[in-house]
Design an enzyme around this catalytic site. Structure first.
Site, PDB file in Angstrom:
ATOM      1  CG  ASP A  62      21.554  28.140   8.356  1.00 22.70           C
ATOM      2  OD1 ASP A  62      20.680  28.915   7.959  1.00 22.70           O
ATOM      3  OD2 ASP A  62      21.355  27.257   9.214  1.00 22.70           O
ATOM      4  CE  LYS A  89      13.843  23.224   6.246  1.00 26.12           C
ATOM      5  NZ  LYS A  89      14.169  23.632   7.628  1.00 26.12           N
ATOM      6  CD  GLU A  97      12.715  25.421  13.468  1.00 28.57           C
ATOM      7  OE1 GLU A  97      11.631  24.816  13.434  1.00 28.57           O
ATOM      8  OE2 GLU A  97      13.744  24.983  12.933  1.00 28.57           O
ATOM      9  NE  ARG A  98      17.163  27.129  14.773  1.00 25.88           N
ATOM     10  CZ  ARG A  98      17.860  26.249  15.472  1.00 25.88           C
ATOM     11  NH1 ARG A  98      18.171  26.476  16.745  1.00 25.88           N
ATOM     12  NH2 ARG A  98      18.268  25.135  14.924  1.00 25.88           N
ATOM     13  CD  GLU A 117      19.402  29.512  13.333  1.00 27.39           C
ATOM     14  OE1 GLU A 117      18.684  29.932  12.407  1.00 27.39           O
ATOM     15  OE2 GLU A 117      19.746  28.314  13.451  1.00 27.39           O
ATOM     16  CE  LYS A 166      18.101  29.250   5.147  1.00 32.23           C
ATOM     17  NZ  LYS A 166      18.471  28.527   6.375  1.00 32.23           N
ATOM     18  NE  ARG A 205      13.078  28.969   3.432  1.00 31.43           N
ATOM     19  CZ  ARG A 205      13.804  28.395   4.358  1.00 31.43           C
ATOM     20  NH1 ARG A 205      13.680  27.107   4.625  1.00 31.43           N
ATOM     21  NH2 ARG A 205      14.696  29.080   5.032  1.00 31.43           N
ATOM     22  CD  GLU A 258      14.689  32.417   3.889  1.00 31.40           C
ATOM     23  OE1 GLU A 258      13.869  31.913   3.101  1.00 31.40           O
ATOM     24  OE2 GLU A 258      15.225  31.753   4.795  1.00 31.40           O
ATOM     25  CD  GLU A 307      33.158  39.932  10.491  1.00 28.14           C
ATOM     26  OE1 GLU A 307      33.068  41.169  10.414  1.00 28.14           O
ATOM     27  OE2 GLU A 307      33.366  39.204   9.506  1.00 28.14           O
ATOM     28  CD  GLU A 322      17.784  22.408   8.117  1.00 28.12           C
ATOM     29  OE1 GLU A 322      16.773  22.961   8.566  1.00 28.12           O
ATOM     30  OE2 GLU A 322      18.941  22.832   8.291  1.00 28.12           O
ATOM     31  CG  ASN A 353      11.437  23.092   9.771  1.00 29.68           C
ATOM     32  OD1 ASN A 353      11.794  22.726   8.648  1.00 29.68           O
ATOM     33  ND2 ASN A 353      12.296  23.533  10.674  1.00 29.68           N
TER      34      ASN A 353
END
Ligand code: GCW
Length: 661
Positions: free
Chosen positions: A351, A268, A146-147, A379, A346, A305, A373, A493, A272, A189
């Site tokens: 995010d 987690k 994932e990502r 991502e 985080k 988390r 984190e 950026e 989500e 996840n």
């Protein structure tokens, strides 16, 4: 070693050590690792390694000595000194000796020059972890990782552990050499196949743990909060239910039977779509403490988390602010978490955007061990197709002082560890974009010493990765690499979402521009641009009140557009396009200027890279060159979409008359 890029450990970095005589004193698994490394270097370069020779033997150049009786005290500290032509590293713990060894490797010839008074090196943060979002089975939408932007998983393929004997140890070695000491091997996840790793498939985790252990790396596992139901056949996963607690205690005990030094769980929950304690009317402290209780007898830790928010928000609802969520949920629970429960936060409230303020949760929970984190996997920062060295961003976060001057900084507040979401896969260059290796390296070194100067860390990475044996002109190469990497985060950026407003990415995969991609979505990520202005009012006076989650001085600094730093203005305030920034430019002109500049900077970086073709291996050069083509294409797309969007909304032309569509 396998047929993968040696990254920051090409053979040449061992030359200084490998041409000398090293004495190793002590025994144990990690001492054997050090011995193996030194012996290999000496076999290559003609030096010698001896073990445990008696006192009075003065022909050594380097002594690596374990001073603790059996080196099992777990300490990672080491001392380093150079006196009378002898370099000495001592450590009371085996892990300390391993880190001391890599310290000597990183110093190269400098480790054998001059005199140096005794220094003690000790990691500022005890747990320095990479979390892999790797799926065991390929997920239909998210794929294997994932990502992940570096191919498949290092650990898993075809629905099971790869069982590959070379790549995983090589990874452990790279991690140890930059100071990382923990790995979570599967996605937070937790889908069905991953859930089973906890029980009937723990043997596969044990294989990986066995491959990482010789480098002082402990293995952690992401688990599903619903495991007692999914795997144990219980009717509930209620954390206060006795049978649920007993199930976890037993399952955990069996984990330790397979992995004696298992690090713990990553969870987690209620996030989500993942299951969690809310379903049973329980708090997140109840949930975390249940797992902490199961782990405590074995010395394990639960990393719980804090990424808990409403991902099914109605965009019409202006009262809900996703940025507030972690602070709102968790600060009332301060003091309730068990000693071996770590709340993993985080670094920003949303995010992993290219620019976010530091999460107000960090500093707001003095009675809780927090881990911070960051996201090495890019991502939202170019997905390892764009060069974006994140060292300066992470360093800013780690140096941020939530209570202002005189208060502790984030690096000190992260008592529960520093964690990076991994950017590594089974790609031969490890990270897809070869220059993205610098992010992993920088993370490890900053986790060891959060106040380290990121530029020096980058320089160290360059020196190791591209030493004199890897290139004909290290000085020119070093200059070129600094030119393309140093400012790459700010460049990224410039051509993406402006002034801290975030997102504007294409939904789902999150690559490339889509200014309104998330504007009418349920995810709580809006910019509210209209014909007059843009930004999210998070002030206490007229907005969501998020700014008041900070204490002074930040609550005041962020509350007013007059004091809010430019780079975060649109995160905290909705302002008109003609609002004048501290820089003296209007918001709209800033948007135009930075987007043109960003693309120009990518064009220049691409040229610099092209000029280095004679100095790096052809495969690496070609890989980066090809990615620069894509970065430039994408940066132009960002520039033109963002500039056109705001020109059309505002009707304000560019002061310099450049092309806007
Ligand atoms: O950033 C979001 C990602 C999800 C991820 C989630 C998380 C693992 O888009 O892919 O899920 O964060 O951090 O849990």
């Amino acid at each position: 070693m396998p047929d993968v890029d040696p990254a920051w450990l090409p053979p040449g970095v061992f030359r200084a050590l490998g041409t000398r005589r090293t004495l190793i004193r002590g025994s144990g698994r990690l001492v054997e690792t050090v011995h193996g490394e030194a012996a290999e270097a000496c076999a290559r370069f003609g030096g010698r390694v001896v073990r445990d020779s008696g006192p009075g033997d003065t022909t050594d150049d380097l002594v690596l000595e374990l001073t603790g009786s059996d080196g099992s005290d777990g300490s990672e500290a080491f001392t380093y000194e150079r006196e009378g032509g002898l370099t000495t590293v001592t450590a009371s713990g085996q892990a300390g000796l391993l880190h001391g060894f890599f310290h000597v490797v990183r110093l190269g010839e400098d480790a054998f020059r001059g005199e140096r008074a005794r220094e003690t090196h000790c990691p500022a943060v005890a747990l320095r972890m990479v979390d892999h979002w790797d799926n065991v089975a390929v997920h239909p939408v998210m794929g294997q990782v994932e990502r992940g932007y570096a191919g498949g998983s290092l650990f898993w393929a075809d629905g099971r552990a790869r069982g590959e004997t070379e790549r995983v140890p090589a990874y452990g070695r790279l991690l140890a050499a930059c100071g990382i000491n923990a790995v979570a091997v599967n996605n937070v996840n937790v889908h069905e196949s991953e859930a089973h790793l906890l029980t009937d498939r723990i043997g596969e985790v044990a294989e990986i743990a066995g491959a990482l252990r010789p480098y002082g790396i402990r293995t952690h596992l992401s688990v599903s909060f619903a495991a007692p139901v999914l795997l144990g056949g219980l009717s509930t996963a209620d954390p206060l239910d006795a049978s649920v607690r007993a199930w976890w205690a037993e399952a955990t005990e069996r984990v330790y039977e397979s992995v004696e030094d298992f690090g713990g769980f990553v969870v987690k929950a209620d996030s989500e779509g993942q299951p969690g304690p809310f379903a049973y009317g329980r708090s997140h402290a109840d949930g975390a403490n249940m797992l902490a209780a199961a782990l405590a007898p074995h010395g394990g830790t639960v990393h719980w988390r804090a990424f808990v928010y409403d991902h099914r928000q109605d965009w019409r609802d202006r009262t809900t602010d996703r940025a507030r969520a972690a602070h709102d949920h968790f600060t009332p629970l301060d003091g309730e978490f068990a000693a071996n429960a770590v709340l993993q936060v985080k670094h920003g409230p949303l995010d992993f955007q290219v620019r976010e303020p530091v999460s107000p949760l960090i500093g707001a929970m003095p009675g809780t061990r927090l881990a911070v984190e960051v996201q090495a996997t890019q991502e939202y920062t170019g997905q390892q197709r764009h060069v974006c060295w994140l060292g300066p961003m992470w360093s800013e976060v780690l140096r941020f002082r939530p209570e202002g001057e005189g208060g502790a900084c984030v690096g000190e507040l992260a008592r529960g560890g520093l964690v990076a979401v991994s950017n590594v896969g089974d790609d031969p260059f490890w990270t897809g974009h070869p220059l993205a290796q610098a992010n992993l390296y920088t993370f490890g070194r900053l986790a060891w010493q959060p106040d380290a100067d990121p530029d020096s860390v980058l320089d160290e990475w360059i020196r190791l990765t591209f030493g004199p044996e890897e290139t004909s002109d290290p000085v020119r190469l070093r200059g070129g690499l600094h030119a393309v990497l140093d400012g790459s985060w700010r460049t990224y950026e410039k051509y993406t979402a402006p002034l801290g407003v975030g997102f504007m990415v294409q939904p789902g995969h999150h690559y490339g521009p889509s200014v309104d991609g998330y504007e009418y979505s349920p995810w709580g990520t809006y910019h509210f641009a209209d014909r007059d202005g843009i930004g999210v009012d998070r002030s206490a006076a007229t907005g969501t009140g998020y700014a008041a989650q900070y204490v002074k001085p930040w609550a005041e600094v962020y509350e007013s557009p007059a004091t809010c730093p430019d780079e975060l203005l649109l995160f905290f305030h909705h302002v008109s396009y003609d609002h004048v920034l501290h820089s003296g430019k209007t918001v709209i002109q800033h948007i135009y200027d930075t987007h043109f500049e960003g693309v120009t900077e990518v064009e220049q970086a691409r040229e610099v890279w092209a000029s280095l073709a004679d100095l790096v291996g052809p495969a690496r050069h070609a890989r980066v060159a090809e990615r620069y083509e894509e970065q430039l294409r994408s940066a132009r797309e960002w520039r033109d979409q963002v500039n056109s969007y705001f020109f059309r909304k505002s009707g304000v032309p560019d002061a310099h008359g450049r092309r806007i569509y």
